[in-house]
Design a protein around this motif. Structure first.
Motif, PDB file in Angstrom:
ATOM      1  N   ALA A 198     -28.347  16.270 -79.308  1.00  0.00           N
ATOM      2  CA  ALA A 198     -27.649  15.878 -78.868  1.00  0.00           C
ATOM      3  C   ALA A 198     -28.699  15.102 -79.672  1.00  0.00           C
ATOM      4  CB  ALA A 198     -27.739  14.701 -77.505  1.00  0.00           C
ATOM      5  N   GLY A 199     -29.254  15.771 -81.237  1.00  0.00           N
ATOM      6  CA  GLY A 199     -29.568  14.184 -82.297  1.00  0.00           C
ATOM      7  C   GLY A 199     -31.172  13.655 -81.389  1.00  0.00           C
ATOM      8  N   ALA A 200     -31.763  14.366 -81.143  1.00  0.00           N
ATOM      9  CA  ALA A 200     -33.422  13.597 -80.413  1.00  0.00           C
ATOM     10  C   ALA A 200     -34.287  14.004 -81.246  1.00  0.00           C
ATOM     11  CB  ALA A 200     -33.716  14.490 -78.701  1.00  0.00           C
ATOM     12  N   THR A 201     -34.688  13.111 -82.039  1.00  0.00           N
ATOM     13  CA  THR A 201     -35.894  12.983 -82.712  1.00  0.00           C
ATOM     14  C   THR A 201     -36.730  12.516 -82.731  1.00  0.00           C
ATOM     15  OG1 THR A 201     -35.197  10.932 -83.423  1.00  0.00           O
ATOM     16  CG2 THR A 201     -34.212  13.120 -84.359  1.00  0.00           C
ATOM     17  N   ARG A 202     -38.386  13.166 -82.802  1.00  0.00           N
ATOM     18  CA  ARG A 202     -39.902  12.430 -82.718  1.00  0.00           C
ATOM     19  C   ARG A 202     -40.176  11.670 -84.075  1.00  0.00           C
ATOM     20  NH1 ARG A 202     -45.009  15.895 -81.116  1.00  0.00           N
ATOM     21  NH2 ARG A 202     -46.384  14.579 -80.224  1.00  0.00           N
ATOM     22  N   THR A 203     -41.137  10.756 -83.993  1.00  0.00           N
ATOM     23  CA  THR A 203     -41.793   9.758 -84.802  1.00  0.00           C
ATOM     24  C   THR A 203     -43.074   9.827 -84.770  1.00  0.00           C
ATOM     25  OG1 THR A 203     -39.223   8.656 -85.430  1.00  0.00           O
ATOM     26  CG2 THR A 203     -41.828   7.509 -86.063  1.00  0.00           C
ATOM     27  N   THR A 204     -43.994  10.221 -85.944  1.00  0.00           N
ATOM     28  CA  THR A 204     -45.232  10.392 -84.996  1.00  0.00           C
ATOM     29  C   THR A 204     -45.530   9.090 -85.909  1.00  0.00           C
ATOM     30  OG1 THR A 204     -45.703  12.099 -85.219  1.00  0.00           O
ATOM     31  CG2 THR A 204     -47.602  10.531 -85.699  1.00  0.00           C
ATOM     32  N   THR A 205     -46.287   8.022 -85.822  1.00  0.00           N
ATOM     33  CA  THR A 205     -46.358   6.275 -86.567  1.00  0.00           C
ATOM     34  C   THR A 205     -47.662   6.121 -86.878  1.00  0.00           C
ATOM     35  OG1 THR A 205     -46.995   5.091 -84.360  1.00  0.00           O
ATOM     36  CG2 THR A 205     -43.936   6.038 -84.607  1.00  0.00           C
ATOM     37  N   ASP A 206     -48.744   7.116 -86.728  1.00  0.00           N
ATOM     38  CA  ASP A 206     -50.300   6.672 -87.384  1.00  0.00           C
ATOM     39  C   ASP A 206     -49.760   6.322 -88.683  1.00  0.00           C
ATOM     40  OD1 ASP A 206     -50.238   7.938 -84.873  1.00  0.00           O
ATOM     41  OD2 ASP A 206     -51.620  10.043 -85.539  1.00  0.00           O
ATOM     42  N   GLY A 207     -48.971   5.953 -89.865  1.00  0.00           N
ATOM     43  CA  GLY A 207     -49.666   5.900 -90.822  1.00  0.00           C
ATOM     44  C   GLY A 207     -48.934   4.638 -91.239  1.00  0.00           C
ATOM     45  N   VAL A 208     -48.633   3.616 -90.136  1.00  0.00           N
ATOM     46  CA  VAL A 208     -48.021   2.286 -90.439  1.00  0.00           C
ATOM     47  C   VAL A 208     -48.850   1.489 -90.962  1.00  0.00           C
ATOM     48  CG1 VAL A 208     -46.683   0.548 -89.466  1.00  0.00           C
ATOM     49  CG2 VAL A 208     -46.146   3.157 -89.379  1.00  0.00           C
ATOM     50  N   GLN A 209     -48.513   0.838 -91.861  1.00  0.00           N
ATOM     51  CA  GLN A 209     -49.914   0.033 -92.487  1.00  0.00           C
ATOM     52  C   GLN A 209     -48.824  -1.708 -91.635  1.00  0.00           C
ATOM     53  OE1 GLN A 209     -52.784   0.996 -93.773  1.00  0.00           O
ATOM     54  NE2 GLN A 209     -51.546   3.187 -93.828  1.00  0.00           N
TER      55      GLN A 209
END
Length: 322
Positions: A228-239
């Motif tokens: 259905a368009g499921a997505t995973r995002t890893t957010t470690d790099g957000v500054q």
């Protein structure tokens, strides 16, 4: 008397669940005894409507505030006469595994009267070592295979397990088979719906000692076997100073931001904004007022608020309507 718009905080509605615990108390929330799995932080649903606890609207339910201020405060996207608030914001304490489940789309013919489908997203606030979630079917699994696996009590063979850590974000469109597992605390932004179809529940009793109802036929009907368009995002790099989009759907846009010091932002005139403070502490300032904020708190910012300032050391999950 005219009330100037201000960020509204609500008293959470706590929900006991067989898989819940007491982890939400770490945010300073008033958590009753028992297995508390869900804190409905901002909601307007027949199963729970939150009431404002700050400012001049304290004591009013979200439904009453919407009725009183309409599109002026909630924006042209956020208010349509005769409808409920479009989103439901929760904090979840997954002390044990949740049932394997799937949610329908808005157009599913067997939806309960007046209910919507349910597309959601998770932001992982905390995860114990080795924590995981169930996130979709194994590649190539079709309806017949899933149905046969359920009959033979081996549904786990059809599912994908994904390890998780704090800071991971998951978009879960309706039709995605999924489950949070033990050892996770989550912020959930979702359609304003309480419709869940249980695929499998580990043959365990509910709070009343009886096996909980399964919804096998509905589950098989609404599962998106091709994805259905499921997505995973890893957010470690957000500054600090950045905003990373972690989910986009027809129902919400969600971003993660890191605040280090003072950051000036603006609410769009056609949509309210919801802030979930994921980590840290600081302040929220607007024309005519200020409020201390800390992890675990959620605020609804009216569309007419205009400019606001976040100050301190904060991780913030910001949601608005597309």
């Amino acid at each position: 008397m005219t009330i100037k718009p201000y960020p509204i905080q609500f008293k959470p509605e706590m929900k006991e669940r067989i898989w819940g615990g007491q982890a939400l108390s770490r945010f300073g929330l008033d958590v009753p005894e028992g297995n508390i799995g869900e804190g409905w932080m901002i909601g307007d649903h027949p199963n729970g409507t939150t009431k404002a606890i700050n400012g001049e609207l304290a004591g009013l339910g979200l439904d009453e505030i919407r009725e009183q201020y309409g599109a002026e405060w909630f924006g042209s996207k956020g208010y349509k006469a005769g409808t409920r608030f479009p989103l439901l914001i929760k904090l979840l304490d997954c002390n044990d595994d949740l049932s394997i489940q799937v949610h329908p789309t808005d157009d599913y013919a067997k939806l309960p009267p007046g209910e919507l489908g349910k597309t959601e997203m998770w932001y992982i606030l905390d995860a114990k070592p080795g924590a995981k979630i169930i996130y979709g079917l194994q590649e190539g699994v079709d309806r017949a295979q899933l149905e046969q696996a359920l009959k033979e009590n081996r549904v786990m063979d059809c599912l994908q397990e994904v390890p998780v850590k704090a800071g991971d974000a998951f978009y879960i469109p309706a039709g995605t088979v999924h489950a949070l597992c033990a050892g996770i605390v989550v912020a959930e932004i979702q359609q304003n719906s309480d419709t869940t179809y249980r695929v499998y529940d580990y043959d365990r009793p509910g709070l009343d000692g009886k096996l909980r109802e399964l919804h096998v036929e509905d589950s098989l009907n609404v599962t998106a076997y091709e994805g259905a368009g499921a997505t995973r995002t890893t957010t470690d790099g957000v500054q600090a100073g950045e905003w990373l989009e972690i989910a986009r759907s027809p129902y919400f846009i969600v971003e993660k931001g890191i605040i280090a010091g003072s950051t000036s932002l603006r609410v769009p005139s056609d949509s309210f904004v919801i802030l979930v403070i994921a980590e840290g502490s600081g302040s929220l300032e607007w024309e005519g007022g200020s409020q201390d904020v800390k992890a675990g708190e959620c605020f609804l910012l009216p569309a007419t608020l205009g400019q606001y300032v976040l100050d301190g050391q904060l991780t913030v999950i910001r949601s608005e309507l597309p």
